[in-house]
Design a protein around this motif. Sequence first.
Motif, PDB file in Angstrom:
ATOM      1  N   PRO A 170       8.103  -0.612  13.224  1.00  0.00           N
ATOM      2  CA  PRO A 170       9.426  -0.900  12.658  1.00  0.00           C
ATOM      3  C   PRO A 170       9.423  -0.746  11.139  1.00  0.00           C
ATOM      4  N   THR A 171      10.510  -0.281  10.590  1.00  0.00           N
ATOM      5  CA  THR A 171      10.635  -0.200   9.132  1.00  0.00           C
ATOM      6  C   THR A 171      11.541  -1.290   8.575  1.00  0.00           C
ATOM      7  N   TYR A 172      12.202  -2.055   9.462  1.00  0.00           N
ATOM      8  CA  TYR A 172      13.133  -3.094   8.994  1.00  0.00           C
ATOM      9  C   TYR A 172      12.410  -4.424   8.816  1.00  0.00           C
ATOM     10  N   PHE A 173      11.422  -4.459   7.953  1.00  0.00           N
ATOM     11  CA  PHE A 173      10.749  -5.703   7.636  1.00  0.00           C
ATOM     12  C   PHE A 173      10.303  -5.662   6.180  1.00  0.00           C
ATOM     13  N   GLU A 174      10.395  -6.790   5.506  1.00  0.00           N
ATOM     14  CA  GLU A 174       9.915  -6.969   4.134  1.00  0.00           C
ATOM     15  C   GLU A 174      10.405  -5.873   3.189  1.00  0.00           C
ATOM     16  N   GLY A 175      11.621  -5.404   3.414  1.00  0.00           N
ATOM     17  CA  GLY A 175      12.228  -4.451   2.492  1.00  0.00           C
ATOM     18  C   GLY A 175      11.699  -3.033   2.580  1.00  0.00           C
ATOM     19  N   LEU A 176      10.894  -2.718   3.616  1.00  0.00           N
ATOM     20  CA  LEU A 176      10.298  -1.386   3.697  1.00  0.00           C
ATOM     21  C   LEU A 176      11.353  -0.296   3.839  1.00  0.00           C
ATOM     22  N   HIS A 177      12.309  -0.474   4.752  1.00  0.00           N
ATOM     23  CA  HIS A 177      13.309   0.562   4.987  1.00  0.00           C
ATOM     24  C   HIS A 177      14.115   0.838   3.712  1.00  0.00           C
ATOM     25  N   GLU A 178      14.511  -0.211   3.030  1.00  0.00           N
ATOM     26  CA  GLU A 178      15.261  -0.053   1.786  1.00  0.00           C
ATOM     27  C   GLU A 178      14.437   0.704   0.748  1.00  0.00           C
ATOM     28  N   MET A 179      13.144   0.381   0.679  1.00  0.00           N
ATOM     29  CA  MET A 179      12.274   1.056  -0.281  1.00  0.00           C
ATOM     30  C   MET A 179      12.143   2.540   0.050  1.00  0.00           C
ATOM     31  N   LEU A 180      11.944   2.856   1.328  1.00  0.00           N
ATOM     32  CA  LEU A 180      11.801   4.253   1.734  1.00  0.00           C
ATOM     33  C   LEU A 180      13.079   5.038   1.459  1.00  0.00           C
ATOM     34  N   ASN A 181      14.228   4.416   1.708  1.00  0.00           N
ATOM     35  CA  ASN A 181      15.498   5.059   1.365  1.00  0.00           C
ATOM     36  C   ASN A 181      15.589   5.332  -0.124  1.00  0.00           C
ATOM     37  N   GLN A 183       8.858  -5.837  -2.252  1.00  0.00           N
ATOM     38  CA  GLN A 183       8.718  -4.818  -3.279  1.00  0.00           C
ATOM     39  C   GLN A 183      10.082  -4.266  -3.678  1.00  0.00           C
ATOM     40  N   LYS A 184      10.388  -4.371  -4.956  1.00  0.00           N
ATOM     41  CA  LYS A 184      11.624  -3.794  -5.492  1.00  0.00           C
ATOM     42  C   LYS A 184      11.322  -2.399  -6.025  1.00  0.00           C
ATOM     43  N   LEU A 185      12.306  -1.516  -5.899  1.00  0.00           N
ATOM     44  CA  LEU A 185      12.137  -0.140  -6.333  1.00  0.00           C
ATOM     45  C   LEU A 185      13.139   0.174  -7.433  1.00  0.00           C
ATOM     46  N   SER A 186      12.648   0.597  -8.585  1.00  0.00           N
ATOM     47  CA  SER A 186      13.538   0.972  -9.682  1.00  0.00           C
ATOM     48  C   SER A 186      13.822   2.472  -9.610  1.00  0.00           C
ATOM     49  N   SER A 187      14.814   2.904 -10.351  1.00  0.00           N
ATOM     50  CA  SER A 187      15.118   4.337 -10.399  1.00  0.00           C
ATOM     51  C   SER A 187      13.953   5.108 -10.998  1.00  0.00           C
ATOM     52  N   GLY A 188      13.236   4.473 -11.922  1.00  0.00           N
ATOM     53  CA  GLY A 188      12.057   5.114 -12.509  1.00  0.00           C
ATOM     54  C   GLY A 188      10.947   5.297 -11.490  1.00  0.00           C
ATOM     55  N   SER A 235       0.824  -1.210   0.000  1.00  0.00           N
ATOM     56  CA  SER A 235       0.000   0.000   0.000  1.00  0.00           C
ATOM     57  C   SER A 235       0.858   1.260   0.000  1.00  0.00           C
ATOM     58  N   ILE A 236       1.970   1.246   0.745  1.00  0.00           N
ATOM     59  CA  ILE A 236       2.857   2.411   0.756  1.00  0.00           C
ATOM     60  C   ILE A 236       3.442   2.630  -0.642  1.00  0.00           C
ATOM     61  N   TYR A 237       3.861   1.553  -1.288  1.00  0.00           N
ATOM     62  CA  TYR A 237       4.387   1.672  -2.648  1.00  0.00           C
ATOM     63  C   TYR A 237       3.330   2.268  -3.583  1.00  0.00           C
ATOM     64  N   SER A 238       2.105   1.751  -3.512  1.00  0.00           N
ATOM     65  CA  SER A 238       1.035   2.245  -4.390  1.00  0.00           C
ATOM     66  C   SER A 238       0.690   3.695  -4.093  1.00  0.00           C
ATOM     67  N   LEU A 239       0.692   4.069  -2.811  1.00  0.00           N
ATOM     68  CA  LEU A 239       0.428   5.451  -2.429  1.00  0.00           C
ATOM     69  C   LEU A 239       1.461   6.391  -3.032  1.00  0.00           C
ATOM     70  N   LEU A 240       2.741   6.016  -2.950  1.00  0.00           N
ATOM     71  CA  LEU A 240       3.818   6.908  -3.385  1.00  0.00           C
ATOM     72  C   LEU A 240       3.969   6.968  -4.895  1.00  0.00           C
ATOM     73  N   THR A 241       3.615   5.880  -5.593  1.00  0.00           N
ATOM     74  CA  THR A 241       3.872   5.816  -7.033  1.00  0.00           C
ATOM     75  C   THR A 241       2.630   5.866  -7.910  1.00  0.00           C
ATOM     76  N   GLY A 242       1.445   5.630  -7.338  1.00  0.00           N
ATOM     77  CA  GLY A 242       0.243   5.565  -8.155  1.00  0.00           C
ATOM     78  C   GLY A 242       0.151   4.307  -8.990  1.00  0.00           C
ATOM     79  N   SER A 243       0.888   3.266  -8.606  1.00  0.00           N
ATOM     80  CA  SER A 243       0.920   2.026  -9.384  1.00  0.00           C
ATOM     81  C   SER A 243       0.761   0.807  -8.483  1.00  0.00           C
ATOM     82  N   TYR A 244       0.448  -0.322  -9.101  1.00  0.00           N
ATOM     83  CA  TYR A 244       0.326  -1.576  -8.369  1.00  0.00           C
ATOM     84  C   TYR A 244       1.703  -2.049  -7.903  1.00  0.00           C
TER      85      TYR A 244
END
Length: 334
Positions: free
Chosen positions: A71-82, A42-47, A26-35
């Motif tokens: 906590p943000t250190y679960f399921e790649g959340l912290h890395e994604m936010l960075n 969740q992997k994050l591309s430069s795009g 949900s955080i990914y979709s909120l920030l990017t407008g995409s599924y």
Amino acid sequence: SRCLNSPEYTVRAANFFVPTPHTTMSIYSLLTGSYGDYRSRQKLSSGDAANSIPAMLRNRGYGTYFLYSGPTYFEGLHEMLNGFGLTIINKEKLEKLIDPATGRPYKSFNWGVDDASLVQASAGILSRSSGPGLYFIGLSSTHSPYFNPDPSRFSRFDNSTAEGRYRNSIDYEVRVIDMLIETFMRHNSDTLFVIVSDHGESFGQEGYSKHSFSLYNTEICVPFIMLHSSFGRGITPFSGSIIDVYPALADMMGISITSPVDGRSVFMRGYVPKLFLSSWRDGESKGLVYGSRKWIYSRRAGTLYEMKPDDSERIDLTGDPGKTSFVKFLGRQY
């Protein structure tokens, strides 16, 4: 609520959905407008990072922050936010703050720390900031095991049951949201607030518990409220989804999104809600919300149901001749 009940300054959705009832998705979709990718971390591309709410506003001089009492250190959340370039204030940092009401650290539980700590942390950033800011503030009291720091005061429901604690923790979070709104309004009365949830919670409905796997509204239908001093009365409640937030904010600010996104602005002419759904990890359940209808397919049970977006008036399509092709269509889309 002192702030959210005013019809003069708030706009709220009648029905608002997330495609997968899971925090990181949900955080990914909120920030990017995409599924997001429900199958794995969740992997994050430069795009993705460049075409997002944080990038859109950072390019216009905004500071961008993510404050979360969990906590943000679960399921790649912290890395994604960075990857989004956000300044992160998480549970580990908030636990070091001293509650001015007690003179001791804020109360903690196994998933997070008292959401009231977010008010102090936000006020601290505001006091040091001279420019505009974008703040994503995540509250964790409503996450299992449902933390109620003041059960004697927040006790409309039975605190001895999981669902009762959950409902009482919602009451507590509403109080914290009021405190956050008042804190930001004292700093800048022109602040726009968007209140939305990452998922709901099941307590045995349809055979599910907690979240991540049900596509019924106990898990995928969430509150959505916008608050601003310029909003007037009479704004019609609307339906939408979390992938529509980024396009809607860009629309409100008169900013063009240059790269494709899955969502659309809820303010665009002729907008019709359209959202594909999937349960987390194995995609055992698939679904679709489109206009005034909703469909849910369960691979485990082999069932397909059509219903209204509020889950009412369910029609069993399990034996329908077109079921197989429709299920394949859902699988291809998300």
